[in-house]
Scaffold this active site. Structure first.
Site, PDB file in Angstrom:
ATOM      1  N   PRO A   1       0.819  25.048  13.821  1.00 54.66           N
ATOM      2  CA  PRO A   1      -0.075  24.423  15.013  1.00 54.66           C
ATOM      3  C   PRO A   1       0.433  23.102  15.284  1.00 54.66           C
ATOM      4  O   PRO A   1       0.583  22.246  14.209  1.00 54.66           O
ATOM      5  CB  PRO A   1      -1.451  24.655  14.698  1.00 54.66           C
TER       6      PRO A   1
ATOM      7  N   TYR B   1      -2.569   8.782  14.743  1.00 52.16           N
ATOM      8  CA  TYR B   1      -1.363   7.810  14.354  1.00 52.16           C
ATOM      9  C   TYR B   1      -0.702   7.571  15.760  1.00 52.16           C
ATOM     10  O   TYR B   1      -0.336   6.634  16.223  1.00 52.16           O
ATOM     11  CB  TYR B   1      -0.473   8.554  13.597  1.00 52.16           C
TER      12      TYR B   1
ATOM     13  N   LYS C   1       1.376   6.010   8.380  1.00 50.79           N
ATOM     14  CA  LYS C   1       2.543   6.701   9.261  1.00 50.79           C
ATOM     15  C   LYS C   1       2.110   8.078   8.983  1.00 50.79           C
ATOM     16  O   LYS C   1       3.117   8.978   9.654  1.00 50.79           O
ATOM     17  CB  LYS C   1       3.995   6.260   8.993  1.00 50.79           C
TER      18      LYS C   1
ATOM     19  N   SER D   1       0.893  -1.105   0.195  1.00 49.90           N
ATOM     20  CA  SER D   1      -0.029  -0.001  -0.166  1.00 49.90           C
ATOM     21  C   SER D   1       0.908   1.270   0.083  1.00 49.90           C
ATOM     22  O   SER D   1       0.378   2.226  -0.350  1.00 49.90           O
ATOM     23  CB  SER D   1      -0.817  -0.010   1.111  1.00 49.90           C
TER      24      SER D   1
ATOM     25  N   LYS E   1      -0.018   4.066  17.899  1.00 51.33           N
ATOM     26  CA  LYS E   1       1.015   3.468  18.622  1.00 51.33           C
ATOM     27  C   LYS E   1       1.260   3.169  20.179  1.00 51.33           C
ATOM     28  O   LYS E   1       1.486   2.148  20.605  1.00 51.33           O
ATOM     29  CB  LYS E   1       2.264   4.277  18.256  1.00 51.33           C
TER      30      LYS E   1
ATOM     31  N   SER F   1       7.007   4.690  18.438  1.00 54.22           N
ATOM     32  CA  SER F   1       7.296   6.112  17.775  1.00 54.22           C
ATOM     33  C   SER F   1       7.596   7.127  18.998  1.00 54.22           C
ATOM     34  O   SER F   1       6.875   7.038  19.913  1.00 54.22           O
ATOM     35  CB  SER F   1       6.408   6.653  16.764  1.00 54.22           C
TER      36      SER F   1
ATOM     37  N   PHE G   1      12.848   7.660  16.665  1.00 57.66           N
ATOM     38  CA  PHE G   1      12.893   9.227  16.614  1.00 57.66           C
ATOM     39  C   PHE G   1      12.843   9.644  15.107  1.00 57.66           C
ATOM     40  O   PHE G   1      11.730   9.076  14.550  1.00 57.66           O
ATOM     41  CB  PHE G   1      14.103   9.863  17.308  1.00 57.66           C
TER      42      PHE G   1
END
Ligand SMILES: NC(=O)c1ccc[n+]([C@@H]2O[C@H](COP(=O)([O-])OP(=O)(O)OC[C@H]3O[C@@H](n4cnc5c(N)ncnc54)[C@H](O)[C@@H]3O)[C@@H](O)[C@H]2O)c1
Length: 330
Positions: free
Chosen positions: A291, A147, A84, A34, A151, A124, A176
């Site tokens: 933002p 997202y 992600k 994908s 995690k 993450s 990171f």
């Protein structure tokens, strides 16, 4: 070990496949492509000169994955598969919850069924939310976007499973900011559309595909006022996975480990380093803060050194050079 990489044709998975093969492990890839292409498998073969088997399969599809695990005698699983893009996850939260949670739960259910006790999960640094840096693994976690919450939730699932299944070993790697590419120039991060991250944006400005880089904010409480992040070369990150899966094989329980360098660089430092090593000027302008951005995010990388005997080796110059080589080849 014979190691299944879900999402192994992706950016981090493909580099990890190379490092695992170079360390003498056998690699099987399962990817639904994908966000990657089947050609990547040939590139991994070309780099390593090793055999590698790949299945086009969706980790959310229990029967497909069960068939794969019945065909192959797998010793360990590294679960990279997932979406992600932070911004997209805000617009389409259910797409993210469905794919990321479903794929992880399906894989964990299946490894239990097949008694595969070694598991590494791609988490993450986003789970640190806006915690003050450097972030160590004992800090409170919390997220600012769907997202990140996927995690966070999968980390909790792995911890819960490790309590209920004493033989299980799960390593939760908090990455990171991976950048760079393999030195061969054959694999790297897929770039389609306008990149969200700094380095792919810089390389597209360098190639002339994009006109100008916007630097969001110059009044953060950082040395030059621009945002600071902990950038890690993807090959270093990949080597961290080799250590993590070997650690999982020798231990039990759930372990959270940061993979970062422990050193932050500002946006302007990255631009300057890129310009210097590649001898290209980057057209940029400073604009308003974006933002949701935080001033600084940096890992406390000591646990990885202590527990995995791993630390990042590649320099910022390498990251800039390798990113640019990849951009020119891809
Ligand atoms: N790249 C980063 O900056 C970063 C940072 C922290 C964490 N992560 C996590 O690391 C993992 C790998 O990231 P990446 O940068 O290599 O991403 P990527 O998109 O390049 O790779 C992910 C791969 O998973 C595949 N995939 C997605 N859903 C799938 C499914 N249901 N079944 C099978 N395959 C599926 C995609 O085709 C792709 O090849 C992801 O889970 C990501 O969230 C990435």
């Amino acid at each position: 070990m014979k190691i299944l990489l879900t999402g192994g044709a992706g950016y981090i998975g493909s580099h990890t496949a190379v490092e695992l093969l170079n360390s003498g492990h056998e690699v099987i890839i399962a990817d639904n492509y994908s966000n990657s292409k089947p050609e990547i498998i040939d590139k991994i073969r070309e780099i390593t000169g090793k055999r590698i088997k790949a299945y086009e399969a969706d980790c959310c599809e229990y029967n497909q994955m069960k068939q794969l695990l019945s065909n192959e005698k797998i010793d360990a699983v590294i679960h990279f598969a997932g979406y992600k893009a932070v911004g997209e996850s805000v617009e389409k939260p259910l797409k993210y919850y469905r794919n990321n949670l479903d794929s992880a739960i399906t894989m964990i259910e299946l490894i239990k069924e097949f008694n595969i006790t070694n598991f590494v999960f791609s988490s993450s640094a986003t789970v640190y939310g806006d915690s003050a840096p450097p972030c160590d693994e004992t800090m409170n976690t919390g997220c600012t976007n769907p997202y990140g919450w996927t995690k966070y939730m999968i980390e909790q699932i792995v911890r819960d499973v490790s309590v209920a299944w004493p033989e299980f070993s799960g390593v939760l790697l908090r990455y990171f900011n991976p950048i760079g590419a393999h030195k061969s120039g054959l694999i790297g991060e897929k770039n389609n559309g306008i990149p969200n991250n700094l380095m792919p944006y810089i390389t597209k400005v360098a190639s002339g595909e994009l006109e100008k880089l916007s630097v969001f904010g110059c009044d953060y409480p950082t040395p030059d006022g621009t945002g600071v992040r902990d950038y890690i070369h993807v090959v270093d990150l990949a080597k961290g996975h080799v250590k993590a899966i070997e650690y999982a094989a020798d231990n039990k329980g759930a372990e959270v480990i940061n993979l970062g360098t422990g050193r932050g660089y500002s946006v302007l430092e990255i631009i300057k380093a890129f310009e210097k090593v590649n001898e290209i000027n980057i057209n940029y302008k400073i604009v308003e803060r974006r933002p949701g951005d935080i001033a600084e995010m940096c890992a406390d990388a000591r646990k990885a050194k202590r527990v995995l005997d791993w630390e990042a080796k590649e320099s910022l110059e390498d990251m800039c050079k390798d990113s640019w080589r990849w951009e020119q080849n891809c």
